[in-house]
Design a protein around this motif. Sequence first.
Motif, PDB file in Angstrom:
ATOM      1  N   SER A   1      13.929   0.486   0.368  1.00 52.30           N
ATOM      2  CA  SER A   1      12.691   0.923   1.022  1.00 52.30           C
ATOM      3  C   SER A   1      11.574   1.153   0.019  1.00 52.30           C
ATOM      4  O   SER A   1      10.419   1.340   0.397  1.00 52.30           O
TER       5      SER A   1
ATOM      6  N   ASN B   1      10.957   3.701  -1.690  1.00 51.45           N
ATOM      7  CA  ASN B   1      10.428   5.058  -1.646  1.00 51.45           C
ATOM      8  C   ASN B   1      11.106   5.995  -2.638  1.00 51.45           C
ATOM      9  O   ASN B   1      10.642   7.109  -2.849  1.00 51.45           O
TER      10      ASN B   1
ATOM     11  N   ARG C   1       2.760   0.724 -11.026  1.00 51.97           N
ATOM     12  CA  ARG C   1       1.585   1.404 -10.494  1.00 51.97           C
ATOM     13  C   ARG C   1       0.599   1.676 -11.628  1.00 51.97           C
ATOM     14  O   ARG C   1       0.966   1.717 -12.803  1.00 51.97           O
TER      15      ARG C   1
ATOM     16  N   THR D   1      -4.150   3.327  -2.323  1.00 51.52           N
ATOM     17  CA  THR D   1      -3.594   2.838  -3.579  1.00 51.52           C
ATOM     18  C   THR D   1      -2.620   1.690  -3.276  1.00 51.52           C
ATOM     19  O   THR D   1      -1.876   1.769  -2.314  1.00 51.52           O
ATOM     20  N   TYR D   2      -2.597   0.657  -4.145  1.00 50.78           N
ATOM     21  CA  TYR D   2      -1.637  -0.422  -4.010  1.00 50.78           C
ATOM     22  C   TYR D   2      -0.743  -0.453  -5.243  1.00 50.78           C
ATOM     23  O   TYR D   2      -1.217  -0.262  -6.369  1.00 50.78           O
ATOM     24  N   ARG D   3       0.544  -0.711  -4.985  1.00 50.29           N
ATOM     25  CA  ARG D   3       1.519  -0.859  -6.066  1.00 50.29           C
ATOM     26  C   ARG D   3       2.201  -2.219  -5.949  1.00 50.29           C
ATOM     27  O   ARG D   3       2.082  -2.904  -4.938  1.00 50.29           O
TER      28      ARG D   3
ATOM     29  N   ILE E   1      -0.369   8.460  -1.585  1.00 49.94           N
ATOM     30  CA  ILE E   1       0.070   9.387  -2.630  1.00 49.94           C
ATOM     31  C   ILE E   1      -0.451  10.784  -2.314  1.00 49.94           C
ATOM     32  O   ILE E   1      -1.586  10.957  -1.868  1.00 49.94           O
TER      33      ILE E   1
ATOM     34  N   LYS F   1       0.847  -1.192   0.000  1.00 45.30           N
ATOM     35  CA  LYS F   1       0.000   0.000   0.000  1.00 45.30           C
ATOM     36  C   LYS F   1       0.878   1.237   0.000  1.00 45.30           C
ATOM     37  O   LYS F   1       1.904   1.285   0.680  1.00 45.30           O
ATOM     38  N   GLN F   2       0.473   2.253  -0.770  1.00 50.69           N
ATOM     39  CA  GLN F   2       1.278   3.454  -0.921  1.00 50.69           C
ATOM     40  C   GLN F   2       0.388   4.689  -0.807  1.00 50.69           C
ATOM     41  O   GLN F   2      -0.576   4.835  -1.557  1.00 50.69           O
TER      42      GLN F   2
ATOM     43  N   ILE G   1       9.054  -0.769  -9.720  1.00 49.01           N
ATOM     44  CA  ILE G   1       7.748  -0.551  -9.109  1.00 49.01           C
ATOM     45  C   ILE G   1       6.728  -0.405 -10.232  1.00 49.01           C
ATOM     46  O   ILE G   1       6.970   0.297 -11.212  1.00 49.01           O
TER      47      ILE G   1
ATOM     48  N   ARG H   1       5.922  -4.553  -6.716  1.00 51.06           N
ATOM     49  CA  ARG H   1       7.344  -4.540  -7.076  1.00 51.06           C
ATOM     50  C   ARG H   1       7.705  -5.890  -7.659  1.00 51.06           C
ATOM     51  O   ARG H   1       7.302  -6.937  -7.145  1.00 51.06           O
TER      52      ARG H   1
END
Length: 394
Positions: free
Chosen positions: A313, A315, A358, A256-258, A64, A61-62, A356, A260
Amino acid sequence: MKRRAPSVYWIRILSVASLLAVVSLSCSDEPNAVGIEVLPPDDLVSIETVVIREATSVTFKQFISPNDRSLLIGTYRGYEARTLIRFRFLPDTLRDVNVLSATLHLNPIYSFGDSATVLTFTVHEIVTSWEDTSATWDDVNAAAFFANEQRGSFSQVVSDRTTINVSLDPALAQEWLVAAADSVDKFGVLLLPASGLSVIKGFQSFQSTLPPTIDIIYEKSGRVDTLAWDRGSDMHVADVELSSNPELMCIQAGVTYRGRLRFELSAIGTSATVHNATLEMTIDRSVTALGGPPLPGDAPLESVVAHHVIDSSMNKFESTVGVVSRTVEGSSDLLTVNLTFSVQRWVLGESNQGVILRSAFEERGLERIAIFSPQASDRNNRPRLVVTFSPIHR
């Protein structure tokens, strides 16, 4: 008969012809026997192609920050979206007016679910401070975030492009004008959808071309006037339960979910020259959910953006690798993106943190793109990295 000596002109032509013959010989695609004798073995170039399926994936989960996002409202198949709107910098000269009516105007831009069904929501005063750069679903879902009293309501079918009008409690607008005059903070309203709906609608935000507006009709000194205001802050929060199936990597907009994805690259070796690297992924249509309609010039709604990651991380994204769109030829369920940029850097020694993925529309809608993961039981559905490269001969 006495033979004449060759002229300088013909000598020059013969010299150029001889030189061209030598150049032509040295530039042939495949070295002939003479070339092989003079070229060291280490200078021979070979081109190889490998298909890599050994990879790991994760969905996370991210949060934004706001940009040009939609204001989503509604419920649909386990999704719920709520919108927060706060009109700011209202004039401080209307403290003593008598508000006759207040109407909120929203401009639709997006639909998720059955767009022909009724959208129903109520309007509640927010009683807790919030910021559009940090508020989350958990914040908004807290019991103390908004008042139970309804200060407005809406229930009708929303067309794709027709402005909706939401009548607000005139007393609420009166409170806002008094607070503006007294420099007191007010925190706006929450648009709370009814449960069990079949649609979620998206409306343009303050960052868009047709932002939310409020018309406050008031009376002052026997004269009726209207204040039209379109300055403020807004956001939506949404919630959904994603599939826990390990065979899938879900890319979810709005919540939002991304995802990797990271490939094992030992088959290429270090310091190789990467000519091309293409990531291929397969969509699971049974879990994927798309909204609409797409705006003119938009990529397909199942489009995904890939980012080159530079730290563990996840990020820090150094750059956008590209937009992964549904391929026109071949399988309609295949997504591809060129990863030559990233793979070349990894084989040259940069730490491989993967890419990543998205949704290309994660701020505007609620698209969910379900991609088969490296754990898919059908090997043919697993993500694959097709790399064409020249190894370093030692």
